[in-house]
Design a protein around this motif. Structure first.
Motif, PDB file in Angstrom:
ATOM      1  N   UNK A  97       0.649  -1.100   0.290  1.00  0.00           N
ATOM      2  CA  UNK A  97       0.042  -0.216  -0.051  1.00  0.00           C
ATOM      3  C   UNK A  97       0.945   0.848   0.246  1.00  0.00           C
ATOM      4  N   UNK A  98       1.915   1.200   0.582  1.00  0.00           N
ATOM      5  CA  UNK A  98       3.244   2.312   0.582  1.00  0.00           C
ATOM      6  C   UNK A  98       3.994   2.653  -0.373  1.00  0.00           C
ATOM      7  N   UNK A  99       3.430   1.477  -1.166  1.00  0.00           N
ATOM      8  CA  UNK A  99       4.400   1.729  -2.579  1.00  0.00           C
ATOM      9  C   UNK A  99       3.475   1.835  -3.601  1.00  0.00           C
ATOM     10  N   UNK A 100       1.935   1.428  -3.547  1.00  0.00           N
ATOM     11  CA  UNK A 100       1.535   2.233  -4.284  1.00  0.00           C
ATOM     12  C   UNK A 100       1.419   3.815  -4.549  1.00  0.00           C
ATOM     13  N   UNK A 101       1.033   3.893  -3.131  1.00  0.00           N
ATOM     14  CA  UNK A 101       0.972   5.434  -2.128  1.00  0.00           C
ATOM     15  C   UNK A 101       2.009   6.340  -3.286  1.00  0.00           C
ATOM     16  N   UNK A 102       3.101   6.189  -3.363  1.00  0.00           N
ATOM     17  CA  UNK A 102       3.933   6.930  -3.585  1.00  0.00           C
ATOM     18  C   UNK A 102       4.139   6.852  -5.267  1.00  0.00           C
ATOM     19  N   UNK A 103       3.713   5.787  -6.078  1.00  0.00           N
ATOM     20  CA  UNK A 103       3.252   5.443  -7.398  1.00  0.00           C
ATOM     21  C   UNK A 103       2.373   6.340  -7.806  1.00  0.00           C
ATOM     22  N   UNK A 104       0.522   6.807  -6.881  1.00  0.00           N
ATOM     23  CA  UNK A 104       0.004   7.246  -7.061  1.00  0.00           C
ATOM     24  C   UNK A 104       1.016   9.098  -7.489  1.00  0.00           C
ATOM     25  N   UNK A 105       1.686   9.320  -5.837  1.00  0.00           N
ATOM     26  CA  UNK A 105       2.153  10.593  -5.926  1.00  0.00           C
ATOM     27  C   UNK A 105       3.008  10.691  -7.536  1.00  0.00           C
ATOM     28  N   UNK A 106       3.610  10.236  -7.361  1.00  0.00           N
ATOM     29  CA  UNK A 106       5.091  10.731  -8.347  1.00  0.00           C
ATOM     30  C   UNK A 106       3.798  10.827  -9.981  1.00  0.00           C
ATOM     31  N   UNK A 107       2.461   9.997 -10.525  1.00  0.00           N
ATOM     32  CA  UNK A 107       1.837  10.014 -11.197  1.00  0.00           C
ATOM     33  C   UNK A 107       1.293  11.323 -11.492  1.00  0.00           C
ATOM     34  N   UNK A 108       0.916  11.715  -9.958  1.00  0.00           N
ATOM     35  CA  UNK A 108       0.112  13.002  -9.632  1.00  0.00           C
ATOM     36  C   UNK A 108       0.984  14.500  -9.747  1.00  0.00           C
ATOM     37  N   UNK A 109       2.069  13.705  -9.817  1.00  0.00           N
ATOM     38  CA  UNK A 109       3.132  15.064 -10.332  1.00  0.00           C
ATOM     39  C   UNK A 109       3.286  15.345 -12.060  1.00  0.00           C
ATOM     40  N   UNK A 110       3.419  14.074 -12.529  1.00  0.00           N
ATOM     41  CA  UNK A 110       3.501  14.093 -13.889  1.00  0.00           C
ATOM     42  C   UNK A 110       2.938  13.279 -15.025  1.00  0.00           C
ATOM     43  N   UNK A 111       1.450  14.015 -14.511  1.00  0.00           N
ATOM     44  CA  UNK A 111       0.320  13.224 -15.492  1.00  0.00           C
ATOM     45  C   UNK A 111       0.469  12.959 -17.259  1.00  0.00           C
ATOM     46  N   UNK A 112       1.741  12.073 -17.904  1.00  0.00           N
ATOM     47  CA  UNK A 112       1.355  11.829 -19.295  1.00  0.00           C
ATOM     48  C   UNK A 112       0.945  10.529 -19.193  1.00  0.00           C
ATOM     49  N   UNK A 113       0.330  10.310 -20.135  1.00  0.00           N
ATOM     50  CA  UNK A 113      -0.554   8.989 -20.763  1.00  0.00           C
ATOM     51  C   UNK A 113       0.961   7.724 -20.409  1.00  0.00           C
ATOM     52  N   UNK A 114       1.813   7.345 -20.608  1.00  0.00           N
ATOM     53  CA  UNK A 114       2.639   6.675 -20.394  1.00  0.00           C
ATOM     54  C   UNK A 114       2.763   6.410 -18.541  1.00  0.00           C
ATOM     55  N   UNK A 115       3.091   7.607 -17.867  1.00  0.00           N
ATOM     56  CA  UNK A 115       3.121   7.839 -16.583  1.00  0.00           C
ATOM     57  C   UNK A 115       1.542   6.763 -15.651  1.00  0.00           C
ATOM     58  N   UNK A 116       0.970   7.014 -16.587  1.00  0.00           N
ATOM     59  CA  UNK A 116      -0.927   6.459 -16.023  1.00  0.00           C
ATOM     60  C   UNK A 116      -0.311   4.952 -16.470  1.00  0.00           C
ATOM     61  N   UNK A 117      -0.653   5.064 -17.349  1.00  0.00           N
ATOM     62  CA  UNK A 117      -0.164   3.489 -17.959  1.00  0.00           C
ATOM     63  C   UNK A 117       0.357   2.556 -16.859  1.00  0.00           C
ATOM     64  N   UNK A 118       1.723   2.801 -16.571  1.00  0.00           N
ATOM     65  CA  UNK A 118       2.360   2.590 -15.839  1.00  0.00           C
ATOM     66  C   UNK A 118       1.538   2.425 -14.698  1.00  0.00           C
ATOM     67  N   UNK A 119       1.455   3.552 -14.326  1.00  0.00           N
ATOM     68  CA  UNK A 119       0.770   3.409 -12.896  1.00  0.00           C
ATOM     69  C   UNK A 119      -0.605   2.071 -12.638  1.00  0.00           C
ATOM     70  N   UNK A 120      -1.363   2.200 -13.717  1.00  0.00           N
ATOM     71  CA  UNK A 120      -2.442   1.163 -13.707  1.00  0.00           C
ATOM     72  C   UNK A 120      -1.764   0.203 -13.908  1.00  0.00           C
TER      73      UNK A 120
END
Length: 114
Positions: free
Chosen positions: A66-89
């Motif tokens: 859960x912590x690791x997922x939260x960190x990924x969500x934070x990173x995606x929130x600051x750089x929300x391009x489609x590549x990052x969103x796909x990686x987060x998904x």
């Protein structure tokens, strides 16, 4: 101001990832100690004590995921391009599946211990 928010968010993401690493490290250390205690106090077979060690480790690993997922969500929130969103998904899906199976295994082990 926007750059400052990005910087803070990145630092928070790093701190959250560090917390995940700490949780895993402490959980593994606790599990090793518990395993050694169970191994040397019993006949080497699986015991309720070793099952309890596994369940406790699984709970801590779920928290670290859960912590690791939260960190990924934070990173995606600051750089929300489609590549990052796909990686987060993809990452969120994998971690959710891992959590699901860990939870299922924990419930099964808890029922077996009763």
């Amino acid at each position: 101001m926007h750059d400052l928010i990005k910087l803070w968010t990145e630092w928070v993401a790093v701190a959250v990832e560090a917390a995940a690493v700490l949780v895993v490290a402490l959980a593994v250390a606790q599990a090793v100690v518990g395993f050694l205690r169970a191994f040397f106090s019993g006949d080497g077979e699986a015991t309720p004590m070793s099952d309890a060690v596994r369940l406790r480790l699984a709970r801590w690993l779920m928290l670290a995921l859960e912590f690791a997922l939260a960190a990924d969500i934070l990173r995606t929130a600051i750089a929300p391009d489609w590549d990052e969103i796909g990686k987060l998904a993809a990452i969120a899906t994998l971690r959710t599946v891992l959590n699901f199976f860990l939870q299922r295994e924990m419930e099964h082990a808890q029922r077996a211990m009763r």
